[in-house]
Write a protein that holds these residues in place. Structure first.
Motif: not given
Length: 67
Positions: A9-10, A12-18, A21
């Motif tokens: 989850w961290k 995904l946040i760094d990759m700007d993904m939900k 996605d």
């Protein structure tokens, strides 16, 4: 031993993904994403798909938590 997907989850946040996605990129079922969200066990195939889609190693998306 429990499993934690906090690293995923961290990442995904760094990759700007939900989560949606991730589901599309790794071709996962909604049920698999729900299991991941609840820190439940998923198959190695699901983990392999996630690693391939994100270009990471398995240790970068999950960790084992001792009881």
């Amino acid at each position: 031993m429990a499993v934690s997907y906090k690293k995923l989850w961290k990442l995904l946040i760094d990759m700007d993904m939900k989560k949606k996605d991730l589901q599309e990129a790794a071709q996962l079922s909604p049920a698999s994403v729900a299991k991941l969200s609840k820190n439940e066990n998923v198959s190695m195939d699901v983990l392999r798909k996630i690693c391939a889609a994100l270009g990471v190693d398995i240790g970068e998306i999950m960790e084992m938590i001792p009881d």
